[in-house]
Structures are given as structure tokens and as C-alpha cells.
Design a protein around this motif. Structure first.
Motif: not given
Lengths: 236, 197
Positions: A53, A61, A64-65, A68, A75, B40-41, B43-45, B47-48, B58, B91, B115, B117, B121, B125, B130
Motif C-alpha cells: 500500500a 503521488v 501525478r507529480a 503536473l 501548483v 507537486r507531490m 499538491s498530488a497528495k 488531492r489524494d 500548501l 508525507l 484517496p 477516488n 488500492s 491502504s 504509510h
């Protein structure tokens, strides 16, 4: 109920690492009649699930980064990265190569002085021309590609040509209506290759008519070449 | 204990960091480019996690994470790819911030970790921390942690891990088992608050 033995441990290891192929039954603990084996088997399953997991999360992640980045999506906070490192990582002014060059120049100067005084006989002469700053094998040809002329927006600052090893480029953006000595309205971070993709939020306050320069720096941070182009933006 | 990073990309990342800290201009340029992964990570996290953080939050987190990464940068040893290593800071910072913001400082509601969505997965999780995995890996022998990272973070088979590390497959498998032995008790999923146990 069976007694836990070293053989059980080996079988647990085989169960854990031998199941990547189709063979091996993942659904059953080896020696299910051994309490130690069964407990360890359940724990190993939990551990692998947790690791799997975490790996899935990380890859999702990072992916996705990267997306982007590829889409050049702005961002929050990205402008802090350059500012942060610019304040902390200062390019060294004298590299090993430059120091070696300075030492060689000093030796040459001493040799020339001695020769002029007649202390050293003149060496063989050569008609080979001195190396041009950017000539010969160091030849660098850089030509601004975009934006040039009238463009809808300032998006990608691109050029044709490749930087020599150790060299970097910086893009300096000037107000196109100001004089040659004016301060730039923006400067990119050091770049390794074309293009530079400033965000829309960054380019938005720039003037609608700009002159932009590509400054090439060698490994010693000396500016070795500057080429420029002009562009006009038709819409914001 | 083997202290040298074992893959070429890891050695390249160590060189990159070392040269940047020494002031090599090209290395600095590359490092800064790579460190753009932090915002970027995050922002991605975010979103997650179904966007619990606003843009100004952020931005603050980017600065906090940059500072945390900067403090540890001289100790970066190439055991994980630079982005993977950086992700553990992202994280930690994002979860730390969410914990601090919540009224329950002891434990972040696991609902924040689901997440957005809701995929398969996510089912796997949604009750696993994590962050705890990353922390456990840091406590392992580096050589053992390499195997676990390649296997689970880069999704390699044992054969691929053996090729990447230039080790016999059996050695890789033994290291993997040894690593999981040492991580015992550290990775057991926690039941979600309110969940039936």
C-alpha cells in the motif's frame, strides 16, 4: 499441534519469497498446525500489505507529480523552491578547472618573463591561431526560437542549440520599451536545456512587449555568450 | 554493513547532492529542477486526501518541507531515489500538519488518508499508515531496506532487484525476509477508529 522448528522458518521464507510466480499457495500458511507459523504467516501478510500500500501510494503521488510537471501545471508554493535554494546554494566562484587554468596562466607568465630576459631559449613557434573564446571544439551556437515576434501568450522560452557540459543558461526578461541598461523584470533559474516554462501566474505581470536574453554561463559561472530576441504578447 | 549506494542512479543522486552542496552550478540547476517535485507531490497528495489543505496552507507546507529536506540534505546517502526520499518528508509534513490542525492531536483520523477516488488500492491502504512504513525502513540496515524499497516502491520482482543490485537472487530473498523479520510489530495495520474489530 506441531512444534516450531528451523525447518518451519525456512518454509516460511520459501512461502514469502517463492510466490511471485504462479506456483505456491499464498492462501495457506505452511505448517498451519503450528501456532508460531500461523501467527508469523498472518503478520507477514499484514507487513506485505502495508508495504504494498505504501508503495502504491508513493508511485501514485510521484506519477501525478510528474504529470503536473509534464503538463506545466502551476501548483501552490512552486515559486518558493527557487527562492529557497537560491538563498542557500551559492555557485562556487572558482572551480577546480578555473584554479588549474589560473595556475597554468601564472606559469606561462613566469616562463614568458624568463624568456624575455633571455633566461630560457625560445621554444618552437607555431602558426596555429589562438583558440577563439567560443571557436574550435568549444563552438556554441544558440539561437532563440520562441517566443519571437507576435505571440498570443508567453509560454515556452525555447532555443536551438545544445549547451556544452558544465554550462548553464539563464533567461533574462526585460521590458521591451526600456533602455538597454534596464533591470530585468524576471530571471529564470539556471537551466540545463531548452525550454524554460514559466507559469502563467509568473508571466502575467510582464509587459506586453519584451526583450529576452539567453545568457550562457560556463562551469566557472562566467557569462560566455548572450543572445537576445523580442516578442510581443497579443492577449493576457 | 555496506554503506555505498548500490545502484547507478543512486550513486548519481548522491553525486548530484554532494556537487550541489559544493556549489557546482550545473548540479545546483539540476537539483533545483528535481526539488520542484516537493510542491507537486504535496499538491498530488492533497488531492489524494480529498483536498483538506487550501492553497495558502500548501504554500506554507512547501516551505516547511523545503526546510526539513535542506536540514537532512547533507546526510542523503542514495538509499532511495531523491524523489522517493523527498516524498517521505512531504508525507510527514502533510500528516503532521493535519494532525496539528485537527482537534485530536494524538492521531489523525484515518478518513483523511482515504484517496479521493476510492479505488481498490484505497481499500488496501485506507487504514495503513504509510508514514510508519517509511519510518520503519529508515531503521533497517541500508542493504536490507534497499531490497524492500526496490520490491515495493519500484515494484520490482526479486529477479529485477537482483539485477539492479547485482546480487544473487537468493541473497536478495534472504535480505527481504530478514528485513520483514526486523520490521515485525511496526507495520501491522491499525483498525480504523469506530471500525468493528
Amino acid at each position: 499441534m506441531s512444534q516450531h522448528t528451523d525447518e518451519h522458518d525456512r518454509d516460511l521464507l520459501d512461502w514469502l519469497v517463492g510466490s511471485e510466480g504462479a506456483d505456491g499457495n499464498r492462501d495457506a500458511a505452511p505448517h498451519a498446525d503450528c501456532d508460531t507459523c500461523r501467527a508469523r504467516w498472518e503478520e507477514l501478510q499484514d507487513q506485505e500489505a502495508a508495504l504494498k500500500a505504501a508503495g502504491t501510494d508513493l508511485r501514485r503521488v510521484v506519477e501525478r507529480a510528474e504529470k503536473l510537471r509534464d503538463l506545466d501545471v502551476g501548483v501552490p508554493g512552486e515559486e518558493h523552491v527557487e527562492v529557497f535554494f537560491a538563498a542557500r546554494l551559492k555557485p562556487e566562484r572558482f572551480t577546480v578547472r578555473l584554479r588549474a587554468g589560473l595556475a597554468a596562466a601564472a606559469l606561462l607568465a613566469i616562463a614568458a618573463t624568463l624568456w624575455l630576459r633571455g633566461a630560457v631559449p625560445p621554444g618552437p613557434t607555431t602558426d596555429r591561431p589562438s583558440t577563439d573564446l567560443l571557436g574550435g571544439s568549444e563552438s556554441v551556437r544558440i539561437r532563440p526560437r520562441s517566443p519571437v515576434g507576435s505571440v498570443p501568450r508567453y509560454v515556452a522560452f525555447a532555443w536551438d542549440g545544445t549547451l556544452p557540459p558544465e554550462w548553464t543558461a539563464t533567461i533574462h526578461v526585460f521590458d521591451g520599451n526600456s533602455g538597454a541598461e534596464s533591470e530585468p523584470v524576471d530571471v529564470s533559474r539556471p537551466l540545463l536545456s531548452s525550454p524554460w516554462l514559466p507559469t502563467h501566474a509568473r508571466t502575467s505581470p510582464w509587459p506586453d512587449h519584451i526583450r529576452w536574453e539567453i545568457q550562457l554561463h560556463d562551469g566557472s559561472d562566467r557569462v560566455r555568450l548572450t543572445v537576445s530576441a523580442s516578442a510581443s504578447r497579443s492577449s493576457h | 554493513m555496506n554503506q555505498a549506494p548500490e545502484t547507478e542512479s543512486a550513486r548519481a543522486d548522491v553525486r548530484l547532492v554532494r556537487d550541489s552542496l559544493r556549489g557546482r552550478r550545473r548540479a545546483i540547476a539540476t537539483l533545483v529542477e528535481r526539488m520542484h517535485c516537493i510542491p507537486r507531490m504535496l499538491s498530488a497528495k492533497n488531492r489524494d486526501l480529498a483536498h483538506p489543505l487550501t492553497a495558502p496552507e500548501l504554500e506554507d507546507l512547501v516551505q516547511e518541507t523545503l526546510m526539513a529536506v535542506w536540514r537532512k540534505l547533507p546526510t542523503y546517502d542514495g538509499r532511495a531515489r531523491l524523489e522517493t526520499w523527498t516524498y517521505s518528508f512531504c508525507l510527514f509534513e502533510i500528516l503532521h500538519y493535519l494532525r496539528a490542525r485537527s482537534r485530536r492531536p494524538a492521531h489523525l483520523s484515518d478518513a483523511h488518508l482515504v484517496p479521493a477516488n476510492g479505488t481498490a488500492s484505497a481499500d488496501e491502504s485506507d487504514h495503513i499508515d504509510h508514514e510508519q512504513v517509511h519510518a520503519s525502513l529508515e531503521r533497517l540496515e541500508p542493504a536490507d531496506a534497499d531490497v524492500v524499497r526496490l520490491k515495493h516502491f519500484e515494484d520490482c520482482t526479486f529477479r529485477e532487484v537482483s539485477q539492479r543490485l547485482d546480487l544473487p537472487v537468493n541473497t536478495v530473498k534472504t535480505r527481504y525476509y530478514r528485513a520483514l523479520e526486523k520490521m515485525r510489530g511496526g507495520l501491522t495495520p491499525q483498525p480504523r477508529p469506530g471500525a468493528k474489530v
